[in-house]
Design a protein around this motif. Structure first.
Motif, PDB file in Angstrom:
ATOM      1  N   UNK A 114       3.324   0.135  13.873  1.00 26.96           N
ATOM      2  CA  UNK A 114       1.959   0.427  13.444  1.00 26.96           C
ATOM      3  C   UNK A 114       1.907   1.190  12.131  1.00 26.96           C
ATOM      4  N   UNK A 115       2.858   2.102  11.917  1.00 21.98           N
ATOM      5  CA  UNK A 115       2.900   2.854  10.667  1.00 21.98           C
ATOM      6  C   UNK A 115       3.290   1.949   9.497  1.00 21.98           C
ATOM      7  N   UNK A 116       4.182   0.999   9.750  1.00 25.27           N
ATOM      8  CA  UNK A 116       4.522   0.028   8.709  1.00 25.27           C
ATOM      9  C   UNK A 116       3.289  -0.782   8.306  1.00 25.27           C
ATOM     10  N   UNK A 117       2.500  -1.199   9.298  1.00 30.86           N
ATOM     11  CA  UNK A 117       1.290  -1.964   9.004  1.00 30.86           C
ATOM     12  C   UNK A 117       0.289  -1.136   8.214  1.00 30.86           C
ATOM     13  N   UNK A 118       0.172   0.152   8.559  1.00 28.59           N
ATOM     14  CA  UNK A 118      -0.723   1.039   7.828  1.00 28.59           C
ATOM     15  C   UNK A 118      -0.285   1.225   6.382  1.00 28.59           C
ATOM     16  N   UNK A 119       1.020   1.388   6.184  1.00 21.57           N
ATOM     17  CA  UNK A 119       1.561   1.539   4.827  1.00 21.57           C
ATOM     18  C   UNK A 119       1.304   0.270   4.005  1.00 21.57           C
ATOM     19  N   UNK A 120       1.471  -0.892   4.641  1.00 17.92           N
ATOM     20  CA  UNK A 120       1.213  -2.155   3.959  1.00 17.92           C
ATOM     21  C   UNK A 120      -0.250  -2.284   3.548  1.00 17.92           C
ATOM     22  N   UNK A 121      -1.150  -1.812   4.401  1.00 20.74           N
ATOM     23  CA  UNK A 121      -2.577  -1.902   4.083  1.00 20.74           C
ATOM     24  C   UNK A 121      -2.921  -1.046   2.867  1.00 20.74           C
ATOM     25  N   UNK A 122      -2.373   0.179   2.815  1.00 24.19           N
ATOM     26  CA  UNK A 122      -2.623   1.048   1.655  1.00 24.19           C
ATOM     27  C   UNK A 122      -2.038   0.430   0.397  1.00 24.19           C
ATOM     28  N   UNK A 123      -0.803  -0.083   0.499  1.00 25.01           N
ATOM     29  CA  UNK A 123      -0.151  -0.739  -0.638  1.00 25.01           C
ATOM     30  C   UNK A 123      -0.988  -1.921  -1.122  1.00 25.01           C
ATOM     31  N   UNK A 124      -1.448  -2.745  -0.192  1.00 23.53           N
ATOM     32  CA  UNK A 124      -2.243  -3.924  -0.556  1.00 23.53           C
ATOM     33  C   UNK A 124      -3.589  -3.535  -1.147  1.00 23.53           C
ATOM     34  N   UNK A 125      -4.142  -2.400  -0.732  1.00 18.58           N
ATOM     35  CA  UNK A 125      -5.409  -1.932  -1.300  1.00 18.58           C
ATOM     36  C   UNK A 125      -5.253  -1.661  -2.790  1.00 18.58           C
ATOM     37  N   UNK A 126      -4.137  -1.063  -3.163  1.00 17.05           N
ATOM     38  CA  UNK A 126      -3.863  -0.830  -4.578  1.00 17.05           C
ATOM     39  C   UNK A 126      -3.685  -2.136  -5.331  1.00 17.05           C
ATOM     40  N   UNK A 127      -2.967  -3.094  -4.726  1.00 16.77           N
ATOM     41  CA  UNK A 127      -2.760  -4.402  -5.354  1.00 16.77           C
ATOM     42  C   UNK A 127      -4.097  -5.132  -5.522  1.00 16.77           C
ATOM     43  N   UNK A 128      -4.998  -4.976  -4.538  1.00 14.39           N
ATOM     44  CA  UNK A 128      -6.317  -5.604  -4.620  1.00 14.39           C
ATOM     45  C   UNK A 128      -7.081  -5.116  -5.845  1.00 14.39           C
ATOM     46  N   UNK A 129      -7.049  -3.807  -6.079  1.00 15.32           N
ATOM     47  CA  UNK A 129      -7.735  -3.245  -7.244  1.00 15.32           C
ATOM     48  C   UNK A 129      -7.139  -3.818  -8.531  1.00 15.32           C
ATOM     49  N   UNK A 130      -5.818  -3.963  -8.558  1.00 18.64           N
ATOM     50  CA  UNK A 130      -5.173  -4.564  -9.726  1.00 18.64           C
ATOM     51  C   UNK A 130      -5.647  -5.999  -9.931  1.00 18.64           C
ATOM     52  N   UNK A 131      -5.736  -6.775  -8.854  1.00 18.83           N
ATOM     53  CA  UNK A 131      -6.185  -8.165  -8.943  1.00 18.83           C
ATOM     54  C   UNK A 131      -7.625  -8.238  -9.448  1.00 18.83           C
TER      55      UNK A 131
END
Length: 421
Positions: A114-131
């Motif tokens: 679950x913590x890995x999934x949470x970390x991925x969501x935060x990481x992807x949120x940053x990538x989304x802003x870049x996109x």
């Protein structure tokens, strides 16, 4: 979403052609980084599947959380970029992505999925802003006629990141995972190996954030209707959603990202099947480079060819060949199945930037709204792999690849007809 991002067709860019080139060169580093990070999920999936004894459906939650961020974060990201501007929006995205990478350290320390999934969501949120910031920015740095070619060129560096990532992951994650650490449980020992790779990525993202905060990039001034009503009419339309080619383009982005991510996510397991290649995970991971490397080559070549051949025609042709290759991989074994599925990457190459540019064509002041809708559609990378995971658990891995075939069929229709509607 109409006010979330600056229009890419009703804009002027402050700066000379030299500053445009400098901006494009700078932006290629961002395309490289988010391609690298996104592809690293293809290594993370088989690794965490083995660590936590997951089935295919559970393992695909990695892509569900990562690409689900596009759906949840695109709207606020668009507003953020509108408020801060493209450059500060890019810096913000890099900082958030850096924090996401750092969160892999406690996730590995506690060996909690679950913590890995949470970390991925935060990481992807940053990538989304870049996109949200970078794609329309690239579209604006030049003429509308060459937008598809320009996006294909920058996306080629995105594919370069996806080409390098499998070697990085194979060496630092899958190869290391085979050695247990004294005094730790097997799950915790194997989870620990992701610490170093993601700490390295955090350092790189932090450095890029610092660099982009100091760069002098061209600014974009919007040419929009500032009437009291706030209603902007273009070609008789008051919303991007009234343009059929935009709506169908959003579906195209959804199914394309879904198909590309699904194939990449299952490649290691597919190549590990006895009737295909029977490769160990670390060895199979290295072959993913051929899949993403094909996309990189195709985008460099495509950026040149598409200056001569209509974008829709090129898109339809590539979708047809990609679907045919997946069908061959589904119905064959050994080297034929392996190389057929890997060759799909070459024909995936031009699809995302081409669909993106075709969908935004002739939207005028509604281009910003259209850009936001297309970014939301990237959620296909969350939904389609999860559906394929369910199919793989119930019907078998090879049969489940029929789902990407359906996706490519729609893209063929969009290139041949839908983009002209």
């Amino acid at each position: 979403m109409a006010s979330s991002m600056q229009s890419t067709q009703q804009t002027t860019v402050t700066g000379d052609s030299g500053s445009y080139r400098f901006a494009l060169v700078s932006l290629t580093s961002l395309f490289f980084m988010w391609g690298f990070i996104t592809c690293l999920n293809d290594i993370l999936i088989p690794h965490l599947k083995a660590v936590f004894s997951l089935n295919y459906t559970e393992a695909m939650l990695i892509q569900f959380c990562f690409f689900g961020a596009y759906f949840l974060v695109s709207l606020p990201a668009g507003k953020l970029v509108k408020k801060l501007g493209y450059q500060k929006g890019i810096v913000t995205g890099l900082v958030i992505a850096c924090i996401g990478c750092l969160l892999f350290y406690p996730a590995a320390a506690f060996a909690t999925y679950g913590l890995f999934l949470g970390a991925l969501f935060v990481l992807a949120s940053g990538i989304t802003i870049l996109q949200v910031a970078a794609n329309p920015y690239v579209n604006a740095l030049g003429s509308v006629e060459t937008a598809s070619s320009r996006l294909n060129l920058t996306q080629a560096f995105n594919a370069l990141g996806t080409t390098v990532a499998p070697f990085f992951g194979a060496v630092l994650i899958l190869s290391v995972a085979s050695g247990a650490v004294e005094g730790l449980s097997q799950a915790q020992s194997e989870a620990e190996v992701v610490k170093l790779p993601y700490l390295i990525l955090a350092a790189m993202l932090g450095l890029l954030a610092l660099i982009f905060s100091k760069l002098n990039l061209p600014t974009i001034a919007e040419h929009s209707d500032d009437s009291a009503t706030g209603v902007i009419t273009h070609n008789g339309k008051t919303s991007a959603l009234q343009s059929m080619h935009l709506v169908l383009g959003a579906v195209g982005i959804f199914v394309y990202v879904g198909a590309e991510v699904s194939i990449g996510s299952f490649l290691v397991n597919f190549l590990g099947e006895e009737q295909v290649a029977g490769l160990q995970e670390a060895e199979a991971a290295k072959y993913i480079t051929y899949y993403w490397g094909g996309a990189m080559i195709g985008r460099f070549v495509g950026s040149v060819i598409m200056q001569k051949i209509p974008a829709g025609t090129m898109l339809a042709f590539n979708a047809f060949v990609a679907a045919a290759l997946v069908l061959v991989a589904m119905n064959s074994t050994g080297a034929v199945a392996m190389w057929s599925i890997l060759a799909v990457g070459l024909f995936n190459s031009i699809m995302f930037p081409t669909i993106f540019s075709l969908a935004l064509r002739d939207l005028g002041p509604h281009t910003s709204q259209g850009s936001g809708i297309l970014c939301l559609a990237i959620v296909g990378g969350a939904i389609v792999p999860l559906l394929q995971g369910v199919m793989a658990d119930n019907m078998g891995l090879q049969v489940a690849f029929i789902l990407p075939v359906v996706c490519y069929a729609f893209i063929l229709f969009y290139g041949a007809k839908g983009s002209r509607m």
